[in-house]
Design a protein around this motif. Structure first.
Motif, PDB file in Angstrom:
ATOM      1  N   ASN A   1      -5.691  32.030 -14.488  1.00 32.30           N
ATOM      2  CA  ASN A   1      -6.654  33.089 -14.788  1.00 32.30           C
ATOM      3  C   ASN A   1      -7.451  33.468 -13.537  1.00 32.30           C
TER       4      ASN A   1
ATOM      5  N   GLN B   1      -3.515  29.837 -18.685  1.00 34.96           N
ATOM      6  CA  GLN B   1      -3.595  30.708 -19.851  1.00 34.96           C
ATOM      7  C   GLN B   1      -2.266  31.441 -19.993  1.00 34.96           C
TER       8      GLN B   1
ATOM      9  N   ASP C   1      -0.141  34.384 -19.725  1.00 38.16           N
ATOM     10  CA  ASP C   1      -0.274  35.595 -18.908  1.00 38.16           C
ATOM     11  C   ASP C   1      -1.532  35.584 -18.045  1.00 38.16           C
ATOM     12  N   GLY C   2      -2.182  34.436 -17.932  1.00 36.98           N
ATOM     13  CA  GLY C   2      -3.405  34.350 -17.169  1.00 36.98           C
ATOM     14  C   GLY C   2      -4.582  35.007 -17.841  1.00 36.98           C
ATOM     15  N   GLN C   3      -4.449  35.338 -19.147  1.00 34.05           N
ATOM     16  CA  GLN C   3      -5.528  36.060 -19.817  1.00 34.05           C
ATOM     17  C   GLN C   3      -5.693  35.732 -21.293  1.00 34.05           C
ATOM     18  N   ARG C   4      -4.685  35.078 -21.917  1.00 35.69           N
ATOM     19  CA  ARG C   4      -4.795  34.741 -23.332  1.00 35.69           C
ATOM     20  C   ARG C   4      -4.969  33.235 -23.483  1.00 35.69           C
TER      21      ARG C   4
ATOM     22  N   GLY D   1       2.234  38.019 -11.335  1.00 36.65           N
ATOM     23  CA  GLY D   1       0.994  37.395 -11.782  1.00 36.65           C
ATOM     24  C   GLY D   1       0.506  36.275 -10.885  1.00 36.65           C
ATOM     25  N   ASN D   2      -0.683  35.749 -11.217  1.00 34.77           N
ATOM     26  CA  ASN D   2      -1.287  34.654 -10.458  1.00 34.77           C
ATOM     27  C   ASN D   2      -0.662  33.332 -10.886  1.00 34.77           C
TER      28      ASN D   2
END
Length: 325
Positions: A75, A81, A83-86, A116-117
């Motif tokens: 994130n 997380q 997708d780095g967001q959920r 992505g990260n």
């Protein structure tokens, strides 16, 4: 290597194939009963886009029981997380896991991917990275993990070593877990830097899995090219670990891409049969593909939700579901 989010031009090009695709129709035949459908056969399922299918429908139609759920990312810090967001638990990802387990299956979480990260870069030490991996394992008591290391994460020697050292910790703390490492490949086999680094460091993956696509195969037989690349992987593992041919095959894996790839290669259902026969002959440790989201004809939508070739729903999944291990 695998580009998870296609450029708009690529998506439009595939969408143009829609008039030639077979419309999706209801399947009336009895569900396929897989010979094994083991953990080794776990097609990628992505809840982030691509009109994610109901995994229960796929399970009932194909006999597949395992899915590789993509992708666990950073994130922005060393915090995993989806997708780095959920959040790790709850939401669409948690719901998918519950559905799959409710149908008698299970999930392999995939860390990384092309975009992505990446935790492997955001976590600044091997111990911190191992902690991030462990957090995900603990959240669902996972029995296997997939480290899909690509692009800038793969090309950085420091990140490679950090990943290897973290996986050694995971192995020590979770002795029964299966660890899959997924990497890109050329037509003659993969770059060997990560494999050699792992062997020198005393880490052995349960499967080193290559992605034999996006490697200049347009207009060529992708089934044949895949087996050629897999032979290169086998030879790399023999050299790095001192394995016999049989042991090297049993630590090898293939992660294909169904239909039209990012570089306009076409992997057909017949190619999947060629790959299946190769896997059965050599008892590969892993046989998967990107992705079940795409295992449908292009009635509408972009390349993230269909294959770009004429097919019926889940044709590719049904082939790999026959894998005997």
């Amino acid at each position: 290597m695998r580009k998870r989010i296609l450029a708009a031009a690529g998506a439009l090009a595939l969408a143009a194939l829609a008039p030639f695709a077979t419309p999706a129709t209801a399947r009336t035949e009895a569900p396929v009963q897989a010979a094994a459908a083991p953990m080794a056969v776990a097609p990628y399922l992505y809840e982030g886009w691509g009109s994610p299918p109901n995994p229960a429908e796929v399970m009932n139609a194909t006999g597949v029981r395992w899915f590789t759920l993509a992708f666990v990312l950073s994130n922005g810090t060393c915090n995993p997380q989806w997708d780095g967001q959920r959040a790790l638990t709850g939401g669409v990802d948690g719901s998918a896991i519950s559905t799959i387990r409710g149908g008698g299956g299970d999930v392999v979480p995939s860390f990384g991917g092309y975009s992505g990260n990446k935790l492997e870069q955001s976590c600044t030490s091997a111990s911190a990275l191992a902690g991030a991996y462990q957090k995900v394992i603990n959240a669902f008591s996972f029995k296997a993990i997939d480290i899909d290391i690509e692009a800038d994460a793969y090309s950085n020697a420091t990140v490679q070593q950090r990943t290897v050292d973290a996986l050694k910790t995971i192995r020590a703390n979770n002795p029964s877990i299966k660890i899959y490492v997924t990497i890109g490949t050329g037509q003659s086999g993969p770059d060997t830097s990560l494999i050699n680094r792992a062997a020198s460091s005393g880490f052995a993956a349960d499967a080193w899995t290559i992605m034999p696509f996006d490697f200049g195969g347009a207009g060529q037989n992708m089934g044949t090219l895949t087996t050629k690349a897999a032979e290169g992987l086998k030879n790399a593992l023999k050299s790095a670990y001192g394995y016999s041919d049989d042991t090297a095959y049993r630590h090898s894996g293939i992660s294909s891409m169904n239909g039209v790839t990012d570089q306009s290669e076409t992997v057909t259902v017949a190619d999947f049969t060629t790959i299946l026969n190769y896997a059965n002959s050599h008892h590969l440790a892993r046989l998967t593909f990107w992705s079940v989201n795409r295992d449908r004809p292009c009635g509408s939508g972009g390349a993230d939700s269909c294959s770009g070739v004429s097919q019926s729903n889940w044709d590719y999944t049904k082939v790999f579901a026959k894998y005997a291990g």
